[in-house]
Write a protein that holds these residues in place. Structure first.
Motif, PDB file in Angstrom:
ATOM      1  N   LEU A   1       0.882  -1.266   0.196  1.00  0.00           N
ATOM      2  CA  LEU A   1       0.045   0.043  -0.034  1.00  0.00           C
ATOM      3  C   LEU A   1       0.822   1.233   0.113  1.00  0.00           C
ATOM      4  CD1 LEU A   1      -2.829   1.595   0.276  1.00  0.00           C
ATOM      5  CD2 LEU A   1      -2.679   1.357   2.744  1.00  0.00           C
TER       6      LEU A   1
ATOM      7  N   ALA B   1       1.177   1.180  -3.967  1.00  0.00           N
ATOM      8  CA  ALA B   1      -0.010   2.061  -4.471  1.00  0.00           C
ATOM      9  C   ALA B   1       0.202   2.993  -5.749  1.00  0.00           C
ATOM     10  CB  ALA B   1      -0.638   2.788  -3.485  1.00  0.00           C
TER      11      ALA B   1
ATOM     12  N   LEU C   1      -6.799   5.316  -0.573  1.00  0.00           N
ATOM     13  CA  LEU C   1      -6.729   5.255  -2.140  1.00  0.00           C
ATOM     14  C   LEU C   1      -7.662   6.593  -2.523  1.00  0.00           C
ATOM     15  CD1 LEU C   1      -6.759   1.566  -3.120  1.00  0.00           C
ATOM     16  CD2 LEU C   1      -4.916   3.132  -3.320  1.00  0.00           C
TER      17      LEU C   1
END
Length: 469
Positions: free
Chosen positions: A34, A38, A256
């Motif tokens: 992440l 990401a 996100l």
């Protein structure tokens, strides 16, 4: 509880509390995939990356329910791989055990590679290998002292990550409400909805994002691996697993959305954490440095968990083997940890600097994560098959922590893992590790089928041996 009640038959100690397991669960769920990966995932597929995370998160949660059901029935196991040996046969378990352990080593390498990237944010001229060796020595020492020290370290590592993500989400909401403007434009949903497309870079890029997102979820099964060293496993395990879905919604999906609200996804750099880029964009350079410390902590947390898990997994391999070489790893240290298993695992993780230095490797992090994903996919698939067999065995506990609709869910999970593996071939940089994964299955699978050194895992059809837990 007295000292004897806190010690397992093999010498390991049940000193992890509920708060340790909850934070270890978070530490395993939120990692480098992440914080660093990401950026790559978002640039591949834009806002539809949220859909990718939702799909993969849902399937991971279902898989964890299956693993949790088996561990609830027999929480004395140090690793869920024992159930593959029990329900699919010793040789399949031998293959899965070594495959999973090597997968853990590769994930550890990926985290170590990421650590060097983060540290060089402050010290760009420091050799990456020196940073990697230093961190590995420190975290290996933490794991060798005692499991409670590991639990405390992971508790605070995870706490830092949680606070950082919640702070970023709160910052994003505040910037949205105040209509804050950055050098790239106004913070708002327009950064997500303008020219919104499910496949902004083509369907190949959309499918190609699945492996990196899959990697982001690797380590979720650590919740179960801590079971044997938890004071009250049957109370802690269901709660830890059921809360996975909330962690996915808040820490993945929430983070996100905020990233893309603040930072136009087309402008993200794949070379830097999106968290650092977001705070730099809004003019908070000091905050960017703090976030870089947080993502460094995240990678250190994940590496800490990998050392913990790989050491215990190697110990499990040793206990199930009659091989002469493996006998020396069956020993638990006076601190109640499998010290020799931890040391050999940490030594192999040191291959990361060598891989990074190879001229033919342009992106060591991507190569290592793809390789680890291949190996995990194989083991996860075998675990789901083992769960299906468990439900049909005499060990099945009808009043246990049941996975719903297993006759439908287990086949769906197998199909999902096959699709993820196929998706590796949609990115040319993943062809090599994906092909190596197939070769590993063929070559090592052949040797595993001829292996006679493993001993069967003991089947538990009642709760008598667990009365002391």
């Amino acid at each position: 509880m007295d000292k004897q009640e806190n010690t397992n038959a093999d010498g390991t100690k049940r000193t992890l509390s509920n708060r340790h397991v909850q934070m270890i669960a978070l530490g395993g769920t939120i990692g480098t995939g992440l914080f660093l990966g990401a950026s790559t995932s978002i640039t591949k597929t834009g806002p539809s990356i949220i859909l990718v995370y939702v799909i993969i998160g849902m399937f991971f949660f279902l898989m964890m329910r299956g693993i949790g059901e088996m561990l609830y029935q027999d929480p004395s196991q140090h690793t869920f791989i024992a159930f593959i040996s029990r329900y699919l046969g010793q040789r399949t378990g031998y293959f899965a055990g070594w495959t999973y352990w090597i997968g853990l080593i590769f994930v550890g390498m990926a985290e170590l590679t990421a650590i060097a990237t983060y540290v060089r944010f402050w010290f760009p001229h420091t050799p990456a290998w020196l940073i990697q060796v230093g961190f590995l020595v420190i975290l290996t020492s933490v794991n060798l002292i005692a499991v409670r020290i590991f639990g405390e370290a992971e508790f605070w590592f995870a706490m830092i990550k949680i606070v950082a993500i919640l702070a970023m989400i709160a910052t994003g909401i505040m910037l949205l409400l105040t209509q804050f403007k950055t050098p790239t434009g106004q913070v708002g949903f327009a950064n997500i909805t303008t020219h919104l497309s499910l496949f902004p870079n083509g369907i190949h890029s959309f499918i190609g994002a699945f492996p990196m997102v899959f990697f982001a979820f690797l380590g979720m099964e650590f919740i179960g691996i801590t079971t044997a060293e938890t004071k009250n496993p049957r109370h802690v395990l269901p709660k830890a697993i059921n809360e996975v879905i909330y962690r996915i919604l808040i820490f993945y999906i929430g983070a996100l959305i905020v990233i893309m609200l603040i930072y136009p996804w087309q402008s993200l750099s794949v070379k830097q954490s999106p968290f650092v880029q977001v705070f730099s964009l809004v003019g908070l350079r000091a905050a960017a440095a703090v976030i870089n410390f947080v993502v460094l902590t995240s990678a250190a947390s994940s590496l800490n968990s990998m050392i913990y898990s790989s050491g215990r997994h190697f110990y499990q391999l040793a206990t199930e083997s009659n091989g002469r070489f493996m006998r020396r790893f069956k020993i638990i240290s006076t601190h109640g940890v499998p010290a020799k298993g931890i040391l050999i695992s940490a030594t192999l993780i040191l291959l990361a600097p060598l891989i990074s230095a190879l001229p033919i490797v342009s992106n060591a992090f991507s190569l290592i994560t793809s390789t680890s994903s291949d190996l995990y996919l194989i083991v996860y698939s075998l675990t789901v098959v083992a769960h299906y067999r468990y439900r049909q065995s005499t060990d099945f506990m009808p009043d246990g922590f049941l996975m719903p609709a297993y006759k439908v869910v287990d086949p769906l999970l197998i199909g999902f893992f096959v699709v993820i593996y196929i998706s590796l071939f949609f990115d040319s940089s993943n062809w090599l590790p994906a092909t190596l994964g197939i070769l590993w299955c063929v070559i090592f699978g052949f040797f595993a089928s001829r292996e006679r050194s493993t001993v069967p895992a003991v089947s538990v059809s009642d709760d008598k041996m667990l009365d002391h837990l």
